[in-house]
Design a protein around this motif. Structure first.
Motif, mmCIF file in Angstrom:
data_model
loop_
_atom_site.group_PDB
_atom_site.id
_atom_site.type_symbol
_atom_site.label_atom_id
_atom_site.label_comp_id
_atom_site.label_asym_id
_atom_site.label_seq_id
_atom_site.Cartn_x
_atom_site.Cartn_y
_atom_site.Cartn_z
ATOM 1 N N GLY A 47 0.427 8.160 6.788
ATOM 2 C CA GLY A 47 1.882 8.079 7.274
ATOM 3 C C GLY A 47 2.412 6.973 6.508
ATOM 4 N N SER A 48 3.641 7.545 4.995
ATOM 5 C CA SER A 48 4.586 6.143 4.449
ATOM 6 C C SER A 48 4.940 5.548 5.857
ATOM 7 C CB SER A 48 5.572 6.267 3.750
ATOM 8 O OG SER A 48 4.720 6.521 2.686
ATOM 9 N N ASP A 94 -3.209 4.188 -5.540
ATOM 10 C CA ASP A 94 -4.886 4.662 -4.264
ATOM 11 C C ASP A 94 -5.273 5.889 -4.284
ATOM 12 O OD1 ASP A 94 -4.005 1.679 -4.395
ATOM 13 O OD2 ASP A 94 -3.331 1.316 -2.604
ATOM 14 N N THR A 95 -4.539 6.935 -3.797
ATOM 15 C CA THR A 95 -5.353 7.885 -3.229
ATOM 16 C C THR A 95 -5.930 8.476 -4.436
ATOM 17 O OG1 THR A 95 -2.858 8.606 -2.428
ATOM 18 C CG2 THR A 95 -4.310 10.301 -3.172
ATOM 19 N N TYR A 134 -9.071 5.031 -1.930
ATOM 20 C CA TYR A 134 -8.970 4.157 -1.587
ATOM 21 C C TYR A 134 -8.333 4.148 0.095
ATOM 22 C CZ TYR A 134 -9.793 0.361 -5.267
ATOM 23 O OH TYR A 134 -10.640 -0.647 -5.751
ATOM 24 N N PRO A 135 -8.728 4.324 1.232
ATOM 25 C CA PRO A 135 -8.662 4.712 2.337
ATOM 26 C C PRO A 135 -7.599 3.894 3.182
ATOM 27 C CG PRO A 135 -10.506 3.473 2.664
ATOM 28 C CD PRO A 135 -10.051 3.759 0.955
ATOM 29 N N THR A 136 -6.043 3.938 2.359
ATOM 30 C CA THR A 136 -5.103 2.733 2.647
ATOM 31 C C THR A 136 -4.414 3.352 3.848
ATOM 32 O OG1 THR A 136 -3.207 3.877 1.799
ATOM 33 C CG2 THR A 136 -4.784 1.822 0.552
ATOM 34 N N ASP A 140 0.737 -1.176 -0.260
ATOM 35 C CA ASP A 140 -0.419 0.198 -0.121
ATOM 36 C C ASP A 140 0.983 1.168 -0.165
ATOM 37 O OD1 ASP A 140 -3.031 -1.290 -0.213
ATOM 38 O OD2 ASP A 140 -2.944 -1.375 2.207
ATOM 39 N N GLN A 154 -2.190 6.446 3.825
ATOM 40 C CA GLN A 154 -3.079 7.796 3.318
ATOM 41 C C GLN A 154 -3.083 8.342 4.552
ATOM 42 O OE1 GLN A 154 -6.111 7.745 0.647
ATOM 43 N NE2 GLN A 154 -4.956 6.636 -0.605
ATOM 44 N N LYS A 155 -3.835 7.501 5.925
ATOM 45 C CA LYS A 155 -4.040 8.181 7.315
ATOM 46 C C LYS A 155 -2.932 8.427 8.283
ATOM 47 C CE LYS A 155 -8.603 5.182 7.051
ATOM 48 N NZ LYS A 155 -9.450 4.277 7.414
ATOM 49 N N LEU A 166 1.150 3.817 -3.291
ATOM 50 C CA LEU A 166 0.496 4.937 -2.471
ATOM 51 C C LEU A 166 -0.264 6.305 -4.048
ATOM 52 C CD1 LEU A 166 -0.458 6.746 0.443
ATOM 53 C CD2 LEU A 166 1.665 7.974 -0.148
ATOM 54 N N GLU A 167 -0.029 6.456 -4.199
ATOM 55 C CA GLU A 167 -0.355 7.199 -5.797
ATOM 56 C C GLU A 167 -1.243 6.997 -5.649
ATOM 57 O OE1 GLU A 167 1.584 9.781 -9.391
ATOM 58 O OE2 GLU A 167 2.867 8.460 -8.509
#
Length: 306
Positions: free
Chosen positions: A206-207, A193-194, A198-200, A186, A203-204, A190-191
């Motif tokens: 940070g990496s 999914d954003t 998708y609320p991975t 994920d 995203q919530k 990230l890019e």
């Protein structure tokens, strides 16, 4: 962009994942019975779990058709290789055949596969879109049922219920590594999914935070992977004298895997959480997974020889 229906069908099946699901189920049964499985049992165990896996991927592609058109346009539906109706029919047939095969093994196996099927539908229709981390957890739960399914087949063949269930439950924590791997993937996606919303987990939180969460699951897997060897000793201590667990021959490959998982988890938690580092240790963990089936194979073969 359209490709042939045959190529689309093959892509829809995601056949390499058969080794993770059907393969793990078969190897679990193989290791518990020390290779004493009839050929028809082996075929049913492997293919029933494999078909349910492909059915899950197919229905997931159906629900992901809009997002795949943006970030994975070569998938069978957005590429035009397969129609929505064809994907629904393929998924339905695969679910049906997998369930019938499971029923031929045992009621317990059928129950496990039926629950898996419901969870796969729930995952594709709702969970993946509402909470990426919940989806990661659910995928881990589904992966762990491969061990339970292999155990169910052994029970159907006449093995003691208590012994088999304790051994398969001791294997279940290995599925935690799947959760960690999905969290890292994920981060890497990230890019994309954003773009599709998708609320991975990355995203919530940070990496960096997500990498540490993934590291935690790898650490748990590394620490608990040897448990099938110790479960016999633990069971005897609490009064289950008939539970033997796996032999010491299970340990060499599994301890190598544990070391790699624990090392990767430490590096993920302490090193800079760059894309390069995340990709590096995701690859280390993915490639090292070959040590798990090797450990199960050695357990079975040594049991046959001795």
């Amino acid at each position: 962009m359209s490709t042939s229906p045959v190529k689309g069908f093959v892509a829809l099946l995601r056949m390499p994942y058969w080794l993770m699901t059907g393969g793990l189920s078969l190897l679990t049964a193989f290791a518990i019975t020390k290779g004493m499985l009839a050929p028809e049992q082996m075929v049913l165990i492997f293919l029933s779990m494999a078909f349910i896996t492909s059915a899950g991927f197919a229905i997931n592609d159906f629900f992901d058709r809009e997002s795949d058109a943006v970030i994975k346009p070569k998938r069978p539906i957005p590429s035009g290789a397969l129609t929505l109706k064809q994907v629904i029919v393929i998924s339905s047939v695969l679910f049906a055949v997998g369930l019938i095969m499971a029923y031929l093994i045992s009621w317990l196996g059928f129950a496990i596969i039926a629950i898996d099927s419901v969870l796969l539908l729930f995952y594709s229709y709702l969970v993946k879109r509402k909470s990426g981390f919940a989806a990661n957890i659910l995928v881990g739960i589904l992966t762990g049922t491969a061990f339970m399914y292999g155990g169910a087949a052994v029970i159907a063949a006449g093995a003691a219920f208590s012994e088999v269930m304790l051994v398969t439950l001791s294997l279940y924590p290995i599925a935690f590594g799947t959760i960690g791997g999905n969290v890292l993937r994920d981060i890497l996606s990230l890019e994309g999914d954003t773009k599709v919303g998708y609320p991975t987990l990355p995203q919530k939180i940070g990496s960096i935070g997500a990498a540490k969460v993934g590291a935690l699951f790898f650490m748990l897997t590394g620490l608990l992977a040897p448990l099938p060897y110790f479960i016999g000793k633990i069971a005897k201590y609490v009064g289950f004298a008939n539970v033997t667990g796996f032999s010491i021959f299970y340990l060499p490959f599994i301890l190598m895997w544990s070391v790699l998982l624990i090392y990767s988890s430490i590096r993920l938690a302490t090193a800079a959480s760059t894309i390069q580092n995340v990709r590096k240790y995701e690859r280390v963990v993915t490639m090292s997974m070959i040590l798990l089936p090797l450990a199960l194979i050695v357990e079975a073969i040594v049991g046959i020889l001795l």
